[in-house]
Each structure stands twice: as C-alpha cells, then as structure tokens.
Design a protein around this motif. Structure first.
Motif, mmCIF file in Angstrom:
data_model
loop_
_atom_site.group_PDB
_atom_site.id
_atom_site.type_symbol
_atom_site.label_atom_id
_atom_site.label_comp_id
_atom_site.label_asym_id
_atom_site.label_seq_id
_atom_site.Cartn_x
_atom_site.Cartn_y
_atom_site.Cartn_z
ATOM 1 N N TYR A 1 -71.568 -87.019 -12.742
ATOM 2 C CA TYR A 1 -72.971 -87.222 -13.104
ATOM 3 C C TYR A 1 -73.904 -86.474 -12.148
ATOM 4 N N MET A 2 -73.640 -86.550 -10.849
ATOM 5 C CA MET A 2 -74.498 -85.855 -9.874
ATOM 6 C C MET A 2 -74.531 -84.355 -10.165
ATOM 7 N N HIS A 3 -73.394 -83.829 -10.588
ATOM 8 C CA HIS A 3 -73.307 -82.415 -10.954
ATOM 9 C C HIS A 3 -74.115 -82.159 -12.233
ATOM 10 N N GLN A 4 -73.927 -82.984 -13.252
ATOM 11 C CA GLN A 4 -74.580 -82.752 -14.546
ATOM 12 C C GLN A 4 -76.099 -82.910 -14.460
ATOM 13 N N GLU A 5 -76.557 -83.875 -13.675
ATOM 14 C CA GLU A 5 -77.996 -84.164 -13.623
ATOM 15 C C GLU A 5 -78.750 -83.280 -12.643
ATOM 16 N N PHE A 6 -78.148 -82.982 -11.492
ATOM 17 C CA PHE A 6 -78.912 -82.393 -10.401
ATOM 18 C C PHE A 6 -78.479 -81.001 -9.959
ATOM 19 N N ASP A 7 -77.326 -80.521 -10.402
ATOM 20 C CA ASP A 7 -76.826 -79.223 -9.943
ATOM 21 C C ASP A 7 -77.289 -78.125 -10.896
ATOM 22 N N GLU A 8 -78.154 -77.257 -10.420
ATOM 23 C CA GLU A 8 -78.681 -76.187 -11.270
ATOM 24 C C GLU A 8 -77.600 -75.183 -11.662
ATOM 25 N N ALA A 9 -76.486 -75.190 -10.946
ATOM 26 C CA ALA A 9 -75.404 -74.239 -11.233
ATOM 27 C C ALA A 9 -74.421 -74.767 -12.281
ATOM 28 N N ARG A 10 -74.711 -75.942 -12.836
ATOM 29 C CA ARG A 10 -73.760 -76.503 -13.809
ATOM 30 C C ARG A 10 -73.637 -75.587 -15.021
ATOM 31 N N GLY A 11 -72.469 -75.591 -15.602
ATOM 32 C CA GLY A 11 -72.230 -74.780 -16.796
ATOM 33 C C GLY A 11 -72.212 -75.638 -18.047
ATOM 34 N N GLU A 12 -71.811 -75.036 -19.140
ATOM 35 C CA GLU A 12 -71.678 -75.784 -20.398
ATOM 36 C C GLU A 12 -70.428 -76.658 -20.336
ATOM 37 N N PHE A 13 -70.431 -77.732 -21.121
ATOM 38 C CA PHE A 13 -69.239 -78.574 -21.207
ATOM 39 C C PHE A 13 -68.136 -77.807 -21.930
ATOM 40 N N ASP A 14 -66.888 -78.022 -21.520
ATOM 41 C CA ASP A 14 -65.770 -77.445 -22.271
ATOM 42 C C ASP A 14 -64.959 -78.589 -22.896
ATOM 43 N N GLU A 15 -63.878 -78.246 -23.575
ATOM 44 C CA GLU A 15 -63.085 -79.250 -24.292
ATOM 45 C C GLU A 15 -62.488 -80.306 -23.362
ATOM 46 N N SER A 16 -62.311 -79.957 -22.092
ATOM 47 C CA SER A 16 -61.705 -80.916 -21.171
ATOM 48 C C SER A 16 -62.694 -82.016 -20.768
ATOM 49 N N TRP A 17 -63.987 -81.806 -21.049
ATOM 50 C CA TRP A 17 -65.004 -82.802 -20.696
ATOM 51 C C TRP A 17 -65.058 -83.832 -21.813
ATOM 52 N N SER A 18 -64.297 -84.910 -21.656
ATOM 53 C CA SER A 18 -64.251 -85.918 -22.725
ATOM 54 C C SER A 18 -64.286 -87.319 -22.120
ATOM 55 N N PRO A 19 -65.486 -87.789 -21.759
ATOM 56 C CA PRO A 19 -65.602 -89.131 -21.180
ATOM 57 C C PRO A 19 -65.206 -90.204 -22.181
ATOM 58 N N ARG A 20 -64.746 -91.330 -21.659
ATOM 59 C CA ARG A 20 -64.342 -92.458 -22.489
ATOM 60 C C ARG A 20 -64.963 -93.731 -21.901
ATOM 61 N N ALA A 21 -65.981 -94.247 -22.570
ATOM 62 C CA ALA A 21 -66.603 -95.493 -22.107
ATOM 63 C C ALA A 21 -65.649 -96.652 -22.348
ATOM 64 N N THR A 22 -65.607 -97.566 -21.410
ATOM 65 C CA THR A 22 -64.691 -98.695 -21.510
ATOM 66 C C THR A 22 -65.429 -100.013 -21.662
ATOM 67 N N VAL A 23 -66.732 -100.018 -21.487
ATOM 68 C CA VAL A 23 -67.454 -101.281 -21.429
ATOM 69 C C VAL A 23 -67.775 -101.768 -22.846
ATOM 70 N N PRO A 24 -67.378 -103.010 -23.165
ATOM 71 C CA PRO A 24 -67.588 -103.543 -24.512
ATOM 72 C C PRO A 24 -69.049 -103.473 -24.956
ATOM 73 N N PHE A 25 -69.251 -103.436 -26.248
ATOM 74 C CA PHE A 25 -70.519 -103.318 -26.940
ATOM 75 C C PHE A 25 -71.147 -101.943 -26.750
ATOM 76 N N TRP A 26 -71.468 -101.581 -25.511
ATOM 77 C CA TRP A 26 -72.176 -100.319 -25.263
ATOM 78 C C TRP A 26 -71.345 -99.126 -25.728
ATOM 79 N N ARG A 27 -70.014 -99.181 -25.562
ATOM 80 C CA ARG A 27 -69.166 -98.054 -25.983
ATOM 81 C C ARG A 27 -69.259 -97.832 -27.490
ATOM 82 N N ASP A 28 -69.537 -98.900 -28.234
ATOM 83 C CA ASP A 28 -69.623 -98.775 -29.690
ATOM 84 C C ASP A 28 -70.904 -98.086 -30.150
ATOM 85 N N LEU A 29 -71.875 -97.974 -29.275
ATOM 86 C CA LEU A 29 -73.156 -97.338 -29.627
ATOM 87 C C LEU A 29 -73.166 -95.849 -29.295
ATOM 88 N N LEU A 30 -72.125 -95.370 -28.636
ATOM 89 C CA LEU A 30 -72.082 -93.954 -28.243
ATOM 90 C C LEU A 30 -71.842 -93.067 -29.459
#
Length: 200
Positions: free
Chosen positions: A171-200
């Motif tokens: 997250y620190m990289h995605q939000e604040f690092d100006e050198a960040r690149g585009e997401f690739d296929e390996s970037w696949s987060p998985r939310a685990t927290v009930p209810f909220w994960r269903d809204l993603l």
C-alpha cells in the motif's frame, strides 16, 4: 500475542513511507497509548498496523485545495475525538448512505424491508455485526484484530470498495511512491474479512 511477521511488515511499511520524504514523523505510539486508544474506541490494531504506528506517527501537512480529507492521517495521539470517531465510522456510514439513497441491499441480510426507514434500521442492525475496519490514511482501511496481519488495504467509498495494496507495505508503494508502475497479473489481492470482501 503479536506476531513477528506482523511486526516486520509494519516496520517495513513505515520505512517505505519515510523513504518517500513526503511526511515528517512524531515518535511512535507507546504501549500505554495503544491501550488507551483500543479501550477508548473498542478495537485492537492488527499487528502490522500497530507496528507501523509504533515506528512513527506520520504528521499531517496542510491540505491542498479540493482535498477531501484535511487530516488524512488519523491523529491517534491528541487528535480530535469526534474526528477519529467519524473516520472509524466512515465504512459503515457509507454503506448506510447507499442503503438509504442508492437502493443498496446486501443479499446476506435476507429480503429488504419495503419501508425505507425499516430497511435502514435493519441495515444498521446488521452492520453492528461486521468486522471493524481501522483507518490507515484518509479512506484507506485495514481490518482490526490483534494476531492478524498482511490484509490487503481497502479503499472505502460507500459500497464502492477497491484494493489499494496487497498488504500495508505494498500500500505504501501504491499510494505514495511516484515510481510505481502499472499492476501486472501477479498483483491479485485477496480480502479475507467477512462482509467487506463481498463488496469488492
């Protein structure tokens, strides 16, 4: 028991943010301060979030014109209690706003009451049971819970919820690092927290 891996992730996230040079830091929260905050607001920080805040508190800078949040970093030490409460309530209040004005209804709640006031009351009742999310920065959140770590950071805007980082370090990289690149296929987060994960 706070996990070693959670502490490592939190410290690495703090280091990454410091390297951007965007913020100054106050000394990190002490154990006594964590106890006071967690007692006052009724939650426990996830291990990585706790370690991040123990490493140093980012200091808010004056907002730019049009910025949604005047104090995006939660001011856990000496901040305005009402402001912190609003930030903690933001995810649930956003869902309630969509229930009231945009016809949102979570299928796990059963059939939506026909009466709008009854629907809002029912949603409010159901939302008392969902896991608490804790603000990291503005409307970016992590689940609460000592003994947990490595959750994706979620960006919360009513029921429009998206991933903003694989974990706190990413997250620190995605939000604040100006050198960040585009997401690739390996970037696949998985939310685990009930209810909220269903809204993603």
């Amino acid at each position: 028991m706070i996990s070693y891996e959670g502490v490592r992730l939190g410290a690495e996230a703090a280091r990454r943010l410091a390297e951007t040079g965007l913020y100054e830091f106050e000394p990190g929260l002490t154990d006594l301060e964590f106890e006071r905050i967690e007692r006052e607001y009724g939650f426990e920080f996830a291990d990585d979030h706790r370690a991040f805040l123990a490493a140093g508190l980012p200091v808010n800078v004056p907002p730019e014109d049009g910025q949604t949040w005047s104090r995006p970093w939660p001011e856990w030490r000496g901040g305005d209690l009402d402001s912190l409460r609003r930030q903690l309530d933001w995810p649930v209040e956003g869902v309630l706003l969509d229930v009231e004005h945009n016809g949102f209804w979570y299928e796990g709640w059963g059939e939506r009451p026909v009466d709008e006031a009854a629907a809002l009351d029912a949603a409010r009742h159901h939302l008392l049971e969902v896991p608490l999310l804790v603000p990291v920065y503005a409307h970016r959140y992590l689940p609460a819970g000592q003994g947990s770590f490595g959750h994706p950071v979620l960006s919360m805007w009513q029921t429009d919820i998206i991933y903003y980082g694989l974990d706190l370090v990413d997250y620190m990289h995605q939000e604040f690092d100006e050198a960040r690149g585009e997401f690739d296929e390996s970037w696949s987060p998985r939310a685990t927290v009930p209810f909220w994960r269903d809204l993603l």
